[in-house]
Design an enzyme around this catalytic site. Structure first.
Site, mmCIF file in Angstrom:
data_model
loop_
_atom_site.group_PDB
_atom_site.id
_atom_site.type_symbol
_atom_site.label_atom_id
_atom_site.label_comp_id
_atom_site.label_asym_id
_atom_site.label_seq_id
_atom_site.Cartn_x
_atom_site.Cartn_y
_atom_site.Cartn_z
ATOM 1 N N LEU A 54 0.846 -1.194 0.000
ATOM 2 C CA LEU A 54 0.000 0.000 0.000
ATOM 3 C C LEU A 54 0.881 1.243 0.000
ATOM 4 O O LEU A 54 1.562 1.531 0.997
ATOM 5 C CB LEU A 54 -0.925 -0.011 1.214
ATOM 6 N N ALA B 135 -0.131 4.560 -1.559
ATOM 7 C CA ALA B 135 -0.879 5.628 -2.218
ATOM 8 C C ALA B 135 -1.009 6.903 -1.408
ATOM 9 O O ALA B 135 -1.396 7.941 -1.935
ATOM 10 C CB ALA B 135 -2.292 5.120 -2.578
ATOM 11 N N GLY B 136 -0.660 6.862 -0.112
ATOM 12 C CA GLY B 136 -0.956 7.983 0.764
ATOM 13 C C GLY B 136 -0.084 9.208 0.524
ATOM 14 O O GLY B 136 0.986 9.142 -0.089
ATOM 15 N N GLN C 283 -5.165 4.171 -6.838
ATOM 16 C CA GLN C 283 -6.255 4.585 -5.970
ATOM 17 C C GLN C 283 -6.438 6.088 -6.151
ATOM 18 O O GLN C 283 -5.758 6.892 -5.531
ATOM 19 C CB GLN C 283 -5.946 4.235 -4.514
ATOM 20 N N GLY D 15 -8.995 5.178 2.307
ATOM 21 C CA GLY D 15 -8.707 4.171 3.307
ATOM 22 C C GLY D 15 -8.058 2.926 2.742
ATOM 23 O O GLY D 15 -7.991 2.709 1.529
ATOM 24 N N THR D 16 -7.576 2.086 3.664
ATOM 25 C CA THR D 16 -6.794 0.915 3.279
ATOM 26 C C THR D 16 -7.645 -0.195 2.674
ATOM 27 O O THR D 16 -7.189 -0.905 1.775
ATOM 28 C CB THR D 16 -6.029 0.393 4.499
ATOM 29 N N GLY E 115 -4.309 -0.289 17.185
ATOM 30 C CA GLY E 115 -5.293 -1.354 17.136
ATOM 31 C C GLY E 115 -4.761 -2.534 17.927
ATOM 32 O O GLY E 115 -3.726 -3.106 17.586
ATOM 33 N N ASN F 46 -1.563 -4.386 16.281
ATOM 34 C CA ASN F 46 -1.522 -4.648 14.848
ATOM 35 C C ASN F 46 -0.352 -3.905 14.211
ATOM 36 O O ASN F 46 -0.208 -2.698 14.362
ATOM 37 C CB ASN F 46 -2.849 -4.174 14.235
ATOM 38 N N HIS G 138 29.678 24.746 3.377
ATOM 39 C CA HIS G 138 30.852 25.263 4.082
ATOM 40 C C HIS G 138 30.571 25.488 5.561
ATOM 41 O O HIS G 138 29.549 26.057 5.929
ATOM 42 C CB HIS G 138 31.310 26.633 3.527
#
Length: 393
Positions: free
Chosen positions: A6, A8-9, A78, A83-84, A135, A160, A308
Site C-alpha cells: 500500500l 498511495a498515501g 487509488q 482508506g486501506t 489497534g 496490529n 561550508h
C-alpha cells in the site's frame, strides 16, 4: 504468494518532506521505505508485487518498473484515497489466491515476514508500551479473537503491525462499511477474517511505522547499521572511513574527511574536504557536504547542499535544500527535555532528547544562520544572513 504494498498515501504527518515525494518513497539507507518492504517481502517468499499507488504515483512506477528483486511488479491506482480497505478494493482484480498486504511506510524484518507468510491467515503484531494508541489484538490460545481500535483499557500489549496474510475468500469481504472517520478500513476486513477463520498472530522481531520525521531518522539508524562496508566510489588517500560505510560508485570523498559511520554516500554525492560525518548519516544522490562541515545522525536528501563551515545534527534535509556557510542547527534543549516538533499543526514530542530541524524541499538559509532545535522550514522557506530562527518558518 502475492504481496500487495500500500503506497498511495500523501503522508501529511511527514510534511514538508512529502511535499514532493510520497512517504513510502522517502530514502532509507539507499532504498525508499517501500523498497525495503518489497525486498524483504520477496526474501520472505513473495513471487509477485502489486503496488497500490496514488499521490505522486509515477515516482513509484519509475523506481520499481516491471520487475523488482527478480519478481514481476504490477500497479493499480487509488485515485481517491479513502482508506486501506478501499486500496485493496482497487487491487481486487489483480488478486489470485491467498495474498499478503503490507504497509508501504512500515519497515519489517524479513525473518518475521517469512513466518507471517507461512502462517496465513495471519496478522503481524508487535508489543508496545502504550497500546491505547494502536489497534490492539485480543488473543486466546494462540488465535486472534478480536481487534479493538485505540481502546481505553487494552486487552493486551500486542498491537496490529500493518501486515496481513488473507485467504483467497477475503477478496469478497472488502466491501466494508465506512468508518467514523470517513474511510474504509482494512481492520474491518481483518475483523471479518477473524470471524471466518483461525487467524494466527505473528509477533515481529523488528518493526517500525515510519510516519513522522523523527521516525525517518530511526529508520535510517536501523538500516544503515545493517549494511556492510563497501567502497565503490572515489575516496582520497587522506580520508578516514570506519566500518559500516558505503560509498557508492560515482560518489566522491575528498581528503581530510572522517566518516565514523554507519553512513551511506550515494552516487553523485560529494563529501569534503575536511568534513566530519558521525552517527547514522545518509547523503543522497548529488548531495554535497562541503569543507569543514560536521553532519551528525542526519538525512541529507538528493541534491541538498551543506557547502561550508556548518553543523547539522539529528536533522532532515529534503531535496534541493541549501544551507548557507556557517549555518548551525541546534539539537538539544537546555532543560534536557525531549525536543518537540510541529506535526499537522500541533507541537508533539519526538521522544528524542536530541533532534535538530526539518528543512522542506528547496529551503535555504543565509550565511551564519542559527536554527533552534525542533524548527521546521516549509518548502522554499528562507532565512536572512546572521538570523536566529526560533520558530517554524
Amino acid at each position: 504468494m502475492q504481496a500487495v504494498v500500500l503506497s498511495a498515501g500523501t503522508g501529511t504527518r511527514m510534511r514538508p518532506l512529502t511535499d514532493t515525494i510520497p512517504k513510502p518513497m522517502l530514502p532509507v539507507a539507499g532504498r525508499p521505505i517501500c523498497g525495503h518492504v518489497a525486498r524483504d517481502a520477496v526474501a520472505a517468499g513473495a513471487d509477485e508485487l502489486v503496488f497500490v499507488v496514488g499521490y505522486e504515483a509515477q515516482t513509484v512506477r519509475d523506481y520499481f518498473g516491471g520487475e523488482y528483486e527478480g519478481v514481476p511488479v504490477s500497479y493499480v491506482e487509488q485515485e481517491q484515497r479513502r482508506g486501506t480497505a478501499d486500496a485493496l478494493r482497487v487491487a481486487r482484480a489483480e488478486l489470485d489466491g491467498d495474498f499478503a498486504v503490507l504497509n508501504g511506510d512500515n519497515l519489517y524484518d524479513a525473518d518475521s515476514l517469512r513466518r507471517l507468510f507461512q502462517s496465513g491467515p495471519a496478522v503481524g503484531a508487535t508489543r508496545v508500551a502504550e497500546p491505547s494508541n494502536y489497534g490492539v489484538l485480543d488473543v486466546e490460545d494462540g488465535v486472534v479473537t478480536g481487534i479493538v481500535e485505540k481502546p481505553e483499557h487494552p486487552p493486551s500489549s500486542l498491537v496490529n503491525a500493518g501486515a496481513y496474510v488473507f485467504p483467497e475468500e477475503a477478496v469478497d469481504w472488502l466491501d466494508v462499511a465506512e468508518s467514523d472517520r470517513g474511510e474504509f478500513e482494512i481492520t474491518d476486513v481483518l475483523a471479518r477474517v477473524i470471524r471466518e477463520r483461525a487467524v494466527t498472530p505473528v509477533e515481529f522481531d523488528h518493526w517500525l511505522d515510519v510516519g513522522r520525521p523523527w521516525e525517518l531518522l530511526e529508520a535510517n539508524e536501523w538500516k544503515l547499521a545493517e549494511q556492510e562496508t563497501r567502497i565503490d566510489g572515489e575516496v582520497a588517500e587522506g580520508a578516514t572511513l570506519a566500518e559500516g560505510v558505503v560509498v557508492e560508485a560515482g560518489a566522491t570523498v575528498h581528503s581530510g574527511v572522517t566518516i565514523a559511520g554507519p553512513a551511506r554516500i550515494c552516487a553523485g554525492a560529494e563529501v569534503g574536504p575536511n568534513a566530519y560525518l558521525r552517527g547514522a548519516v545518509y547523503v543522497g544522490p548529488g548531495a554535497t557536504v562541503g569543507h569543514a562541515v560536521e553532519v551528525k545522525n542526519s538525512v541529507v536528501m538528493a541534491d541538498a547542499a551543506v557547502p561550508h563551515l556548518s553543523y547539522v545534527g539529528d536533522s532532515l534535509l529534503a531535496p534541493d535544500v541549501n544551507l548557507g556557510a556557517g549555518t548551525k542547527v541546534a539539537n538539544l534543549r537546555h532543560d534536557d527535555a525531549d525536543v518537540e516538533l510541529t506535526v499537522k499543526g500541533e507541537r508533539v514530542s519526538t521522544g528524542r532528547r536530541k533532534f535538530g530541524a526539518v528543512f522542506g524541499p528547496g529551503a535555504k538559509t543565509g550565511i551564519n544562520t542559527s536554527v533552534n532545535a525542533g524548527v521546521t522550514f516549509s518548502a522554499g522557506a528562507t532565512s536572512t544572513p546572521g538570523e536566529t530562527v526560533l520558530r517554524d518558518r
